[in-house]
Design a protein around this motif. Structure first.
Motif, PDB file in Angstrom:
ATOM      1  N   CYS A  95     -24.973  23.793  14.759  1.00  0.00           N
ATOM      2  CA  CYS A  95     -24.509  25.003  14.088  1.00  0.00           C
ATOM      3  C   CYS A  95     -24.029  25.992  15.137  1.00  0.00           C
ATOM      4  N   VAL A  99     -23.441  31.281  12.433  1.00  0.00           N
ATOM      5  CA  VAL A  99     -23.729  30.714  11.118  1.00  0.00           C
ATOM      6  C   VAL A  99     -25.052  31.281  10.613  1.00  0.00           C
ATOM      7  N   ILE A 124     -20.575  23.763  11.417  1.00  0.00           N
ATOM      8  CA  ILE A 124     -21.803  23.093  10.970  1.00  0.00           C
ATOM      9  C   ILE A 124     -21.455  21.610  10.915  1.00  0.00           C
ATOM     10  N   HIS A 235     -20.711  31.023   7.228  1.00  0.00           N
ATOM     11  CA  HIS A 235     -20.091  31.164   8.551  1.00  0.00           C
ATOM     12  C   HIS A 235     -19.502  32.569   8.633  1.00  0.00           C
TER      13      HIS A 235
END
Length: 636
Positions: A95, A99, A124, A235
């Protein structure tokens, strides 16, 4: 099986530098949802919140050079390469540090999603080790002169000719997404793995162009507008979001609610300052000689902590360090050719080899210059911050370290030690686990580590099972730090302290902040008294001279003319501090005055590792002028 075992470990990368409140929020959002988070890094990282495990990125990937996009000056290409290596070598879920986790993300072989109707984003990402996409994508990413995989025919032949001729732009000169989403999407489609993609609302419900709405509209409006029952993460489009929130977090916004829920204060970890003008250029000498030691040998001397790519990035500082050390040796300054007194040690001897000394000084110079925006003349230092750089390498220090929080009181010479009230300690051990049989009176206590920074945890007795588990988890996290405190600042003395964990009384009443009295002892005499107040609520820092006259100047934080009254035992506090100062060239002695008692907090040998810029420049010079008549600086 614990919830953490059922969820994937989250792997993230932060090359180096301080985390802002936005990154802190994102990291802790995963912890709050039950994930274990491992933050990989190449250089020093500051402002890392509790519960995040730091791991050297060199354990996953040691690049020969860092690929940083030349247009935006961002390490996006390097990060794209690293995540693929992470997936090859671990079962972690990658990630980005922008995020925000909304709900636990299940463990799965494939985890990725669309961020628009056609393109997969790699913020991700999880691919199984046998994925054909992972294999092809990784091979592509290791080419520093990549040609997009979809290019065919005459166009590809021409680009390959340019590549052979050395005419094709390097990855750093190409688009910042040269290894990014479009390439990932092509490989997934080409290898028939696109069917595993999640729809937009799972990971990317906030469109790039609407990034600011996370801060502009109330949370109660944001949630129904952007989040669905399927949303697992958001995000935040970091670079754009940092621009959007530069003027502050708006009350009751989605971001405000998340920050408050996680206990994060933006003022404690501010965003990098991005003014209209670039920071002042650091002027390096134009005639720096080449390094006499290879980059590979420098990397080896760090036992893998510093990669060859990092050495290359710091080459200019290494050359400056080499030049400064040559001048010091030629002039015989600072006792460089002598031996320390019995029962004393120096950084010069601790590092043992020329390559280790060179690297240590280059790290100090880099930290100093990046904050002060100039390179010091170590043969003729003027400020106290410049002299601290020399102190770290050449000052003689007693073998028993003043920096050991557990034994600092023993460092105070008699009779001044008799003026202290010892802090009561109830448990101490090298093992990172609280004993089950420990019984204490009801009240508040501090759990600490003796040779680290920020490793403290307030506890209330009697303990619940949950309290004990949380405390033991913190102890385990403290013990897992692979790089000792002080490494990046070349504060070598911390590595000489055997790690121990301990429990001590809480000197504060009802959990309130205690006023810190920090005595700057330069050349054996108190030159400055730093008074810190309200550290958890708008830090205020006032300074006084030895006679307790208020100095209306700023040291590191804002000041106030609403000063604290002089402690009844102020003269005793000065005596204690100056007794410590007789043993070392410089010390900042931190004391607490509570009622009729004076307690020792800690002894700091190099505030902020000798890098931080004082808000009032002439304070730095005045303190530097006072540092004379010592072994290191016999003359002003």
């Amino acid at each position: 099986m614990t919830v953490e075992d059922e969820l994937p470990t989250i792997g993230m990368l932060w090359l180096e530098g301080p985390l802002s409140f936005l990154e802190q929020m994102c990291l802790l959002s995963f912890v709050a949802n039950g994930h274990k988070v491992m933050l990989f890094h190449y250089g020093e990282v500051e402002n890392v919140p509790e519960g995040i495990e730091l791991v050297s990125a060199n354990e996953i990937h040691q690049p020969e050079q860092f690929i940083v996009n030349s247009t935006f000056n961002t390490p996006v290409p390097q990060s794209d390469i690293f995540r693929l290596q992470l997936m090859k070598k671990t079962d972690f879920l990658w990630c980005d540090t922008d995020v925000l986790c909304i709900a636990p993300i299940p463990k799965a072989d494939y985890t990725f999603g669309y961020f628009n109707k056609k393109t997969i984003c790699n913020a991700i990402l999880r691919l199984p080790p046998d994925s054909p996409t992972l294999k092809a994508y990784t091979e592509y990413s290791l080419d520093p002169y990549p040609i997009r995989p979809w290019v065919e025919g005459d166009e590809r032949h021409e680009l390959e000719r340019q590549k052979r001729a050395g005419e094709l732009p390097h990855a750093s000169q190409q688009a910042h997404s040269v290894y990014g989403p479009a390439v990932l999407t092509w490989f997934l489609r080409h290898h028939g793995e696109l069917e595993h993609a999640h729809p937009i609302d799972v990971f990317y419900p906030l469109p790039f162009r609407q990034t600011g709405e996370a801060n502009d509209i109330p949370a109660r409006e944001f949630r129904p507008k952007y989040l669905t029952d399927n949303t697992l993460a958001v995000h935040l489009w970091g670079r754009r979001m940092r621009w959007w929130v530069a003027k502050g977090i708006k009350r009751h916004s989605f971001l405000d609610r998340r920050l408050r829920n996680l206990g994060i204060r933006p003022a404690d970890a501010p965003l990098p300052v991005k003014g209209k003008q670039k920071p002042q250029e650091i002027n390096f000498p134009t005639d720096l000689p080449n390094l006499r030691i290879s980059k590979e040998d420098i990397s080896k001397s760090t036992n893998g902590v510093i990669s060859v790519a990092q050495v290359s990035n710091s080459e200019q500082y290494l050359k400056v360090a080499q030049l400064e050390l040559d001048k010091i040796k030629e002039s015989g300054l600072y006792g460089v050719h002598g031996e320390p007194r019995p029962d004393h040690q120096r950084g010069w001897d601790h590092y043992e080899s020329d390559v280790s000394r060179l690297h240590a000084l280059s790290m100090s110079l880099s930290r100093f210059a990046n904050n002060q925006r100039y390179l010091p003349d170590l043969s003729n230092p003027r400020t106290v911050t410049e002299k601290l750089l020399i102190m770290k390498l050449f000052a003689e220090m007693p073998v028993v370290s003043a920096a050991d929080k557990l034994t600092a009181e023993d460092y105070v010479p008699e009779p001044a030690r008799q003026l202290l009230t010892p802090v009561q300690r109830y448990w101490s051990s090298p093992s990172p686990e609280l004993p089950t049989e420990l019984e204490l009176e009801p009240g508040s206590y501090w759990l600490k580590c003796n040779n680290g920074q920020g490793q403290n945890h307030r506890m209330t007795w009697p303990l619940t099972t949950e309290d004990r588990d949380r405390a033991n988890e913190k102890l385990i996290n403290w013990s897992k730090k692979p790089i000792p405190h002080g490494y990046w600042a070349a504060e070598w003395w911390y590595s000489t302290i055997d790690t121990r964990y301990f429990l001590e009384e809480d000197l504060a009443a009802d959990g309130e902040d205690i006023i810190d009295w920090k005595f700057w002892v330069v050349a054996g005499r108190v030159q400055l008294v730093q008074v810190d107040r309200d550290r958890s609520r708008g830090h205020v820092q006032m300074i006084h001279d030895r006679d307790f006259n208020f100095i209306p100047k700023e040291l590191y934080f804002k000041t106030s003319d609403d000063t604290e009254p002089k402690p009844d035992r102020y003269d005793d506090m000065v005596q204690i501090a100056e007794a410590v100062g007789q043993r070392v060239e410089f010390a900042r002695v931190d004391l607490y005055a509570i009622g009729d008692n004076v307690y020792l907090g800690e002894i700091t040998l190099c505030p902020f590792g000798g890098k931080r810029k004082m808000r009032t420049a002439d304070l730095d010079t005045q303190l530097g002028d006072a540092w004379s008549g010592t072994r290191l600086f016999p003359h002003q």
